[in-house]
Design an enzyme around this catalytic site. Structure first.
Site, mmCIF file in Angstrom:
data_model
loop_
_atom_site.group_PDB
_atom_site.id
_atom_site.type_symbol
_atom_site.label_atom_id
_atom_site.label_comp_id
_atom_site.label_asym_id
_atom_site.label_seq_id
_atom_site.Cartn_x
_atom_site.Cartn_y
_atom_site.Cartn_z
ATOM 1 N N GLY A 1 0.842 -1.189 0.000
ATOM 2 C CA GLY A 1 0.000 0.000 0.000
ATOM 3 C C GLY A 1 0.877 1.239 0.000
ATOM 4 O O GLY A 1 1.679 1.432 0.907
ATOM 5 N N GLY B 1 -0.025 5.121 -0.603
ATOM 6 C CA GLY B 1 -0.961 6.183 -0.941
ATOM 7 C C GLY B 1 -2.446 5.872 -0.906
ATOM 8 O O GLY B 1 -3.242 6.756 -1.228
ATOM 9 N N CYS C 1 -3.728 9.835 3.653
ATOM 10 C CA CYS C 1 -2.491 9.908 2.866
ATOM 11 C C CYS C 1 -2.590 10.954 1.773
ATOM 12 O O CYS C 1 -3.628 11.054 1.119
ATOM 13 C CB CYS C 1 -2.232 8.586 2.156
ATOM 14 S SG CYS C 1 -2.054 7.209 3.252
ATOM 15 N N GLY D 1 -2.209 11.354 9.624
ATOM 16 C CA GLY D 1 -1.243 10.544 8.890
ATOM 17 C C GLY D 1 0.093 10.593 9.600
ATOM 18 O O GLY D 1 0.451 11.618 10.198
ATOM 19 N N ARG E 1 10.159 7.482 8.876
ATOM 20 C CA ARG E 1 9.308 6.627 8.055
ATOM 21 C C ARG E 1 9.204 7.171 6.628
ATOM 22 O O ARG E 1 8.995 6.448 5.679
ATOM 23 C CB ARG E 1 7.930 6.616 8.729
ATOM 24 C CG ARG E 1 6.898 5.721 8.155
ATOM 25 C CD ARG E 1 5.681 5.840 9.064
ATOM 26 N NE ARG E 1 4.560 5.069 8.614
ATOM 27 C CZ ARG E 1 3.792 4.355 9.431
ATOM 28 N NH1 ARG E 1 4.042 4.314 10.717
ATOM 29 N NH2 ARG E 1 2.760 3.702 8.968
ATOM 30 N N GLU F 1 3.237 14.189 3.820
ATOM 31 C CA GLU F 1 2.531 13.255 2.929
ATOM 32 C C GLU F 1 1.275 12.715 3.598
ATOM 33 O O GLU F 1 0.820 11.608 3.308
ATOM 34 C CB GLU F 1 3.468 12.111 2.524
ATOM 35 C CG GLU F 1 4.542 12.559 1.571
ATOM 36 C CD GLU F 1 5.498 11.448 1.185
ATOM 37 O OE1 GLU F 1 5.064 10.300 1.048
ATOM 38 O OE2 GLU F 1 6.691 11.757 1.023
HETATM 39 P P1 XMP Z 1 -6.469 3.953 6.348
HETATM 40 O O1 XMP Z 1 -7.074 4.112 4.992
HETATM 41 O O2 XMP Z 1 -6.833 2.673 6.996
HETATM 42 O O3 XMP Z 1 -4.886 3.885 6.066
HETATM 43 O O4 XMP Z 1 -6.729 5.145 7.206
HETATM 44 C C1 XMP Z 1 -3.960 3.626 7.069
HETATM 45 C C2 XMP Z 1 -2.595 3.381 6.433
HETATM 46 O O5 XMP Z 1 -2.116 4.555 5.765
HETATM 47 C C3 XMP Z 1 -0.682 4.596 5.792
HETATM 48 N N1 XMP Z 1 -0.300 5.913 6.307
HETATM 49 C C4 XMP Z 1 0.075 6.939 5.532
HETATM 50 N N2 XMP Z 1 0.279 7.011 4.198
HETATM 51 N N3 XMP Z 1 0.818 9.314 4.416
HETATM 52 C C5 XMP Z 1 0.677 8.211 3.638
HETATM 53 O O6 XMP Z 1 0.876 8.304 2.422
HETATM 54 C C6 XMP Z 1 0.627 9.302 5.772
HETATM 55 O O7 XMP Z 1 0.756 10.322 6.438
HETATM 56 C C7 XMP Z 1 0.246 8.048 6.359
HETATM 57 N N4 XMP Z 1 0.010 7.671 7.625
HETATM 58 C C8 XMP Z 1 -0.334 6.352 7.562
HETATM 59 C C9 XMP Z 1 -0.225 3.460 6.674
HETATM 60 O O8 XMP Z 1 0.211 2.428 5.829
HETATM 61 C C10 XMP Z 1 -1.491 3.094 7.438
HETATM 62 O O9 XMP Z 1 -1.503 1.755 7.882
#
Ligand code: XMP
Length: 520
Positions: free
Chosen positions: A337, A339, A344, A425, A439, A453
């Site tokens: 995964g 984005g 994200c 995020g 990260r 991001e």
């Molecule tokens: P959901 O859709 O379940 O996604 O809210 C959670 C997952 O998103 C990733 N993640 C990020 N990806 N910027 C990103 O591009 C961010 O700031 C960010 N924070 C989390 C991560 O894989 C998480 O499990």
């Protein structure tokens, strides 16, 4: 004549993964772009099995993992996830020592025999005990009393731990040793819970059983409420995810930490993970935005060499080459995964990332070849997305779905009469400042400006994890019933896909009605 189970008319329309995805290789597809075709079924949703294997020594009873994000998973969330049969990954936006104690909390949560019960000494005052309860926020008030060499002296019952007795010494208020019910450690046998269950049945009104060794030193405590809970669990369809010592399982995330010279800080990574392993962590996730990198690969290799049997998750990737690379470095499960997450902005900021179903297909084929497993990470907003993800992966990782739960870190805020919790995020500016910059390949206090991001957001408060998971599990089981899949391996083998038009997408959601109630 037997009922028709398959028809060749279906085949050109509803295709298995190995036909469907290569046929759609010019376009990146995500959950809402496809739908699954129903198949002949003899399977009732309630009879489906959701057990999943992520590594040789990592099994879950439901294929759901809570994200290693600082607004999603700390010990409370990890406990709730494991109690429901899933897994929580404790985030790393906190000092290493704190993360180690968060893992300890999960591992020491109700597991029947409390090996290191909280004790008091005969010389303490009841007032001191009350202060400790207040300070440590203990939810119990009965304590074994031991002398300076750990020998059992008595039991301080919750009935006397009251402000009115504050000036009494513990020795003046305790139930003496001769009246306290104990069992010898060696009498517990292979199934301490069954033994304790029998004891409580035979001793009406006794709620605590103390375990002693042959020198009468206290070495454990079993409570009636724990025994009852565990006995109920054993009969439940979805059992808690526990290790072989009956402790809840727990994961922790780490990053590819670098030293002041920008080199991978192998010593620090090993010390940190060593501390987590000592506390019983069941799986480590090397968790970054870009896992197909030398830094992540070297981190996985260092951990694999130092801890040959420790299950390792690594990521994130969206290509077969990324999966093969991390598998060759020693990862057991790969996070897929880039984005798709609800918070994200990687695709907008960096112009990078692959819609999730296409990414999962490509990665799953590499994973099968390398005999590793795939975790679908991000973008899941409903149980139907999970069913689709599980046709190509062994489990899903969710952030947003759990961020509004009581067990997620952070307080509930009220805005215009509605209740919300913060969700951000790990690549948002605030989260990176709090520690997650590595990260995303940045410094915590960068000299130059960095582009976040991820966004900071709110999720509507949605109650307990139990409630949310009950809905999700119901949906997954329903999907499996439609596909005639008794377990997740059958779901992966049987799935047939078709693309959905924008009109088809609208048709899939409630339409042309005035909605009064959503779900329950
Ligand atoms: P959901 O859709 O379940 O996604 O809210 C959670 C997952 O998103 C990733 N993640 C990020 N990806 N910027 C990103 O591009 C961010 O700031 C960010 N924070 C989390 C991560 O894989 C998480 O499990």
């Amino acid at each position: 004549m037997a009922a028709t189970r398959n028809s060749s008319f279906d085949n050109p329309f509803y295709q298995p993964a190995d036909k469907f995805f290569p046929a759609n290789n010019k376009i990146g597809l995500t959950f809402d772009d496809i739908t699954l075709a129903t198949l002949y079924s003899e399977i009732l949703p309630r009879d489906t099995q959701l057990d999943t294997r992520l590594a040789d020594n990592l099994h879950l009873h439901i294929p759901a993992i809570s994200s290693d994000m600082d607004t999603v998973t700390e010990s409370r969330m990890a406990i709730a996830m494991a109690l429901n049969g899933g897994l929580g990954l404790i985030h790393y936006n906190m000092p290493e020592r704190q993360q180690i104690s968060e893992v300890s909390r999960v591992k020491n949560h109700v597991h029947g025999l409390i090996q290191e019960p909280i004790k008091v000494s005969p010389e303490q005052f009841i007032g001191d005990v009350l202060a400790i309860i207040e300070q440590k926020k203990f939810a119990f008030g009965t304590f074994p009393v031991v002398d300076e060499i750990g020998k059992l002296v008595g039991l301080l019952s919750g009935h006397v731990v009251k402000p009115r007795y504050a000036k009494l010494k513990v020795s003046e208020a305790l139930t003496p040793r001769s009246q306290v019910h104990t069992i010898m450690q060696k009498e517990l046998g292979k199934d301490p819970i069954a033994r304790a269950d029998k004891f409580f049945t035979e001793h009406l009104g006794i709620h605590k059983l103390l375990v002693v060794d042959d020198k009468d030193k206290l070495c454990g405590l079993i409570t009636l409420s724990d025994v009852e809970r565990i006995t109920l669990e054993r009969a439940a369809q979805f059992k808690p995810a526990r290790d072989e010592n009956f402790h809840l399982i727990c994961g922790a995330a780490v990053s590819a930490t670098r030293n002041a010279f920008g080199e991978l800080d192998k010593k620090r990574i090993l010390e940190h993970v060593g501390g987590l392993v000592e506390r019983g962590v069941d799986v480590i996730a090397v968790s970054t935005a870009h896992g197909h990198t030398k830094g992540v690969g070297d981190t996985v290799k260092v951990l694999r060499d130092a801890f040959p049997k420790l299950p390792l998750i690594a990521g994130n990737v969206t290509s077969a080459a990324g999966v093969e690379f991390l598998a060759d470095c020693g990862a057991d499960a790969i996070k897929v995964g880039q984005g798709p997450g609800s918070i994200c902005t990687t695709r907008m900021v960096a112009g990078v990332g692959i819609p999730q179903m296409t990414a999962l297909y490509v990665c799953s084929r590499a994973a099968a070849k390398k005999k590793v497993t795939i975790l679908a990470d991000g973008g899941i907003t409903k149980s139907g997305d999970i069913v689709k993800a599980l046709t190509l992966s062994q489990a899903v990782i969710c952030g947003g779905i759990f961020a509004g739960c009581n067990e997620a870190p952070g307080d509930v805020v009220e805005i215009s009469g509605k209740l919300y919790k913060q969700y951000r995020g790990m690549g948002s500016y605030a989260a990176m400042k709090a520690g997650s910059a590595a990260r995303y390949g940045h410094d915590k206090n960068p000299a130059q400006k960095v582009a976040p991001e991820g966004v900071e957001a709110l999720k509507e408060a949605c109650g307990s994890v139990d409630r949310v998971l009950a809905q999700l599990i119901g949906g997954i089981q329903s999907g499996m019933g439609y596909l005639g899949a008794a377990n997740l391996a059958q779901l992966r083998a049987k799935a047939r896909y078709i693309r959905v038009s924008p009109a088809g997408m609208r048709e899939a959601a409630p339409h042309d009605v005035v909605e009064l109630k959503t779900g329950n």
